[in-house]
Design an enzyme around this catalytic site. Structure first.
Site, PDB file in Angstrom:
ATOM      1  CE1 TYR A   1      -3.622   2.601   0.719  1.00  0.00           C
ATOM      2  CE2 TYR A   1      -2.167   3.390   2.464  1.00  0.00           C
ATOM      3  CZ  TYR A   1      -3.278   3.570   1.654  1.00  0.00           C
ATOM      4  OH  TYR A   1      -4.043   4.704   1.773  1.00  0.00           O
TER       5      TYR A   1
ATOM      6  CG  ASP B   1       5.881   4.006   0.802  1.00  0.00           C
ATOM      7  OD1 ASP B   1       6.139   4.654   1.832  1.00  0.00           O
ATOM      8  OD2 ASP B   1       4.715   3.739   0.445  1.00  0.00           O
TER       9      ASP B   1
ATOM     10  CE  LYS C   1       1.533   5.841   7.898  1.00  0.00           C
ATOM     11  NZ  LYS C   1       0.147   5.625   8.217  1.00  0.00           N
TER      12      LYS C   1
HETATM   13  C1  LIG Z   1       3.672   2.513   3.310  1.00  0.00           C
HETATM   14  C2  LIG Z   1       2.730   3.674   3.174  1.00  0.00           C
HETATM   15  N1  LIG Z   1       2.889   4.555   2.171  1.00  0.00           N
HETATM   16  C3  LIG Z   1       2.093   5.612   2.022  1.00  0.00           C
HETATM   17  C4  LIG Z   1       1.064   5.850   2.891  1.00  0.00           C
HETATM   18  C5  LIG Z   1       0.175   7.044   2.724  1.00  0.00           C
HETATM   19  O1  LIG Z   1       0.436   7.975   3.735  1.00  0.00           O
HETATM   20  P1  LIG Z   1      -0.698   9.021   4.159  1.00  0.00           P
HETATM   21  O2  LIG Z   1      -1.758   8.247   4.870  1.00  0.00           O
HETATM   22  O3  LIG Z   1       0.024  10.002   5.058  1.00  0.00           O
HETATM   23  O4  LIG Z   1      -1.194   9.665   2.921  1.00  0.00           O
HETATM   24  C6  LIG Z   1       0.847   4.965   3.946  1.00  0.00           C
HETATM   25  C7  LIG Z   1      -0.262   5.179   4.886  1.00  0.00           C
HETATM   26  O5  LIG Z   1      -0.558   4.393   5.746  1.00  0.00           O
HETATM   27  C8  LIG Z   1       1.697   3.843   4.088  1.00  0.00           C
HETATM   28  O6  LIG Z   1       1.508   2.957   5.058  1.00  0.00           O
END
Ligand SMILES: Cc1ncc(COP(=O)(O)O)c(C=O)c1O
Length: 449
Positions: A156, A258, A285
């Protein structure tokens, strides 16, 4: 999934029809679709509503406090109302919250990140992890002049069109294991966008190489979450990332890491532990100290696409609240408090709790295991060893996980409804014991349901 069988013998008074939460839900539902803008939340008869938190505790509208082991989807590594963040923000707020010109706070956080993460030379801020990934994808497209991206099945990366693809694939449509189908993970994405994204099988070097070579002339980047939550934080196999780096480098394809969640596991992020030499990295985060944040960092030559004065390809990006001094100041205070020692302590606590919870699962006879790294853990309601995303998909596992989540709420422990959990720096031995005792009781409740 049957979401009506919910535990209500202890603290889950929020489920009573005359509770403050029930009243809040009836009213909120009139104004907001399904009562909230928060993601991934669907509970029957209604969700929990919180009124505040302090340290590792969060309190609901009935006044019930629970140990918070999800921490705003892992964003709050210091728990709620962390005093250094509160102090720094109180000072910043009285000087203004956002401007149309840069502030020194942006430079301070940028320097900290560049000094910590060896692969990045420059960084640019946004407001969420989704935005960070979006910026990285656009940068990769502009830099390479190619349009397609590749990602791994089950990973994700937020809710941008190109990457809401095959993050929750299920049989029978998910295609062969060594050539996963590109499937929309949500409504609202045109099919041609879905098909633009190439889906790869994690930890399968041969198939990944074959698929990349098939599409080499169109691929701008491969997006890699080195520790994907939905795969139970399955780390890269030895040699997998090195091989991926070699193949992508051969064909001029960028690697985007990511690290929106995985930055939580070590001082220099997951890339400090697993390598991978990414060209660009997306963050979010914990880097915001509890405030909206996202960032894309990387090699200077590629980051030049964000420079409006550059002679080469460039992209327009950035929004009204990008690099606002509130998020920058909170992020800086939170990150400064995270030294090597803090990460080591979180890791020790994480190892301890994963071992103890795995023992509990074995003793309880329930199918399940607890995976993770550093301060992250994930309850996976499957017994078999997890070697790929597909190993995590077992009939009935989601429902049992949801029931465990509600039973845990009933004994005073908050995790994510998908089994995601994390520790925070205000926790210590007493809290670990509470988590363990809570899981023991919750697993016992599952047996009786
Ligand atoms: C691995 C990963 N990438 C991207 C995101 C997206 O981040 P945001 O919720 O701050 O848009 C998340 C969100 O949980 C994530 O777990």
């Amino acid at each position: 999934m049957d979401k009506t069988r919910i535990a209500q013998s202890g603290l889950n008074t929020f489920l009573n029809p005359d509770s403050n939460c029930a009243r809040w839900f009836r009213e909120a539902n009139r104004y907001i679709p399904y009562c909230t803008s928060k993601a991934n939340l669907y509970m029957l008869p209604h969700p929990l509503c919180l009124k505040g938190g302090s340290g590792c505790w969060a309190t609901d509208l009935e006044g019930v406090s629970r140990l918070d082991c999800i921490n705003s989807f892992t964003a709050l590594i210091h728990g709620h109302a962390f005093p250094p963040v509160v102090r720094a923000l109180t000072e910043q707020l009285s000087c203004g919250s956002n401007f149309s010109f840069p502030t020194a706070a942006e430079l301070s956080l940028a320097k900290l990140m560049v000094e910590r993460v060896s692969s990045i030379e420059q960084i640019r801020f946004g407001n969420s992890g989704t935005e960070a990934i979006m910026m990285a994808i656009k940068a990769a497209r502009a830099y390479t002049g190619r349009h397609r991206i590749a990602k791994f099945e089950g990973a994700y990366h937020g809710y941008y069109d190109d990457i809401q693809v095959s993050s929750n694939s299920k049989p029978p449509h998910w295609g062969p294991q060594d050539a996963p189908a590109s499937l929309a993970s949500t409504g609202g994405i045109p099919e041609h966008r879905v098909q633009e994204t190439l889906v790869l099988p994690w930890n399968d070097s041969d198939s990944t190489e074959r698929l990349i070579i098939q599409h080499k002339d169109e691929l701008a980047a491969v997006i890699v979450d080195p520790l994907a939550n939905r795969m139970g934080f399955l780390p890269p196999k030895p040699g997998f990332l090195e091989h991926l780096r070699e193949v992508t480098r051969t064909y001029g394809i960028l690697i985007i890491f990511d690290e929106v969640i995985s930055f939580r596991i070590a001082y220099g992020g997951a890339q400090a532990r697993y390598g991978g030499d990414p060209d660009l990295t997306a963050f979010g985060k914990i880097m915001g100290g509890g405030f909206p944040i996202g960032a894309t960092g990387g090699k200077k030559e590629i980051m030049a696409v964000f420079d409006p004065g550059t002679k080469g390809p460039r992209i327009l990006s950035g929004g009204t609240f990008s690099a606002n001094p509130i998020s920058m100041t909170a992020g800086l205070a939170a990150m400064q408090a995270l030294d090597q020692k803090a990460f080591l302590r979180l890791e020790e606590m994480g190892n301890h709790i994963r071992n103890r919870l795995n023992d509990l699962f074995k003793r309880s006879g329930q199918s399940g295991q607890v995976t993770g790294e550093g301060s992250l853990f994930r309850v996976m309601m499957v017994d078999r060893p997890i070697r790929s995303y597909r190993d995590t998909i077992v009939p009935g596992a989601d429902e049992r996980c949801y029931r465990l989540f509600v039973a845990l709420l009933d004994v005073g422990i908050m995790i994510g409804s998908n089994g995601l959990g994390c520790l925070s720096t205000p926790m210590g031995e007493a809290e670990l014991e509470k988590i363990e005792a809570g899981f023991e009781r919750a697993l016992d409740m599952l047996d009786k349901q």
